[in-house]
Write a protein that holds these residues in place. Sequence first.
Motif, PDB file in Angstrom:
ATOM      1  N   UNK A 178     111.960  90.432  11.743  1.00 37.23           N
ATOM      2  CA  UNK A 178     110.791  91.287  12.011  1.00 37.23           C
ATOM      3  C   UNK A 178     110.852  92.554  11.160  1.00 37.23           C
ATOM      4  N   UNK A 179     112.061  93.054  10.892  1.00 40.62           N
ATOM      5  CA  UNK A 179     112.213  94.269  10.082  1.00 40.62           C
ATOM      6  C   UNK A 179     111.945  94.016   8.596  1.00 40.62           C
ATOM      7  N   UNK A 180     112.068  92.760   8.140  1.00 41.37           N
ATOM      8  CA  UNK A 180     111.877  92.419   6.729  1.00 41.37           C
ATOM      9  C   UNK A 180     110.490  91.863   6.430  1.00 41.37           C
TER      10      UNK A 180
ATOM     11  N   UNK B 112     103.376  95.282   4.169  1.00 38.89           N
ATOM     12  CA  UNK B 112     104.614  96.058   4.220  1.00 38.89           C
ATOM     13  C   UNK B 112     105.565  95.470   5.263  1.00 38.89           C
ATOM     14  N   UNK B 113     106.857  95.723   5.091  1.00 40.81           N
ATOM     15  CA  UNK B 113     107.827  95.339   6.118  1.00 40.81           C
ATOM     16  C   UNK B 113     107.416  96.009   7.420  1.00 40.81           C
ATOM     17  N   UNK B 114     107.424  95.272   8.489  1.00 44.18           N
ATOM     18  CA  UNK B 114     107.006  95.711   9.826  1.00 44.18           C
ATOM     19  C   UNK B 114     105.512  96.019   9.888  1.00 44.18           C
ATOM     20  N   UNK B 115     104.784  95.705   8.820  1.00 45.20           N
ATOM     21  CA  UNK B 115     103.353  96.009   8.761  1.00 45.20           C
ATOM     22  C   UNK B 115     102.498  94.865   9.271  1.00 45.20           C
ATOM     23  N   UNK B 116     101.246  95.194   9.513  1.00 44.97           N
ATOM     24  CA  UNK B 116     100.264  94.207   9.955  1.00 44.97           C
ATOM     25  C   UNK B 116      98.978  94.435   9.174  1.00 44.97           C
ATOM     26  N   UNK B 117      98.446  93.358   8.622  1.00 41.19           N
ATOM     27  CA  UNK B 117      97.205  93.404   7.858  1.00 41.19           C
ATOM     28  C   UNK B 117      96.217  92.452   8.507  1.00 41.19           C
ATOM     29  N   UNK B 118      94.971  92.876   8.582  1.00 43.45           N
ATOM     30  CA  UNK B 118      93.917  92.000   9.091  1.00 43.45           C
ATOM     31  C   UNK B 118      92.981  91.652   7.944  1.00 43.45           C
TER      32      UNK B 118
END
Length: 181
Positions: A97-99, A156-162
Motif C-alpha cells: 500500500x505504501x508503494x 503517486x505512492x499512497x495516492x488515489x486518482x479518479x
Amino acid sequence: DLVGELEALRAQEPLRERLRAQHMLSLYRSERQAEALAAYQKAHAASASGATAIRIASALYKLNRLGEAHEAYEAALKQTLLGADKKLANDRVAEIAAKTGTITLTVNEVGATVSLDGKPAGASPLQKPLRVMAGSHKVGVTKDGFTPFESTVEVAAKGAVTVDAQLKEPQKGAKVSVTIK
C-alpha cells in the motif's frame, strides 16, 4: 536438481499431497516464481486454504505483480492463517500500500472493456479500484458503437486518482475507415 526429482516422484504418485506441497515449495525456493504461482493456483482451486492463498500472494509479490499481490494478501487474510503467515500478510499489505496507489474508474456505459497499460483489466463497472505501482499509467475503455476513450494518469505512492471515462457515440456522418492487413 531437487525440483526434477520431486517432479519424477509426483509423476509416479500423483495423489500424494505432501509431494505436491514439497514440489511447489521447491519451485518457489528455486526462484521459479511463475511455475510456483501456477502450481499454487491449481492447488488452491482444488482445495482452497490459507496456506495456498498466502503462497499465491507471495509468488505474485516475488514476480513484482504488486497490485495482484496486494489483492491476494487481502484475500488470504480472510482465510484461516497461522501466526507467521498472518503477520506476513499484514506486513505485505502495508508495504505494498505504501508503494502503490489506486485508480478508480467510472464509465458511463455498462459492459465496456477496460484496459490498464495495454492489458485487460475487466469490464465496466469495475468492482473496485485498480491498484498500481506509482508512476504513469494508460487507461483505455472501449465498447462497440462508441469512440474509444484513452487517458494517461500519474499515480503517486499512497495516492488515489479518479478517471471519468465518457464514451461517446461517433458523430453522425462520420466516416469509419477499416484497414485489412
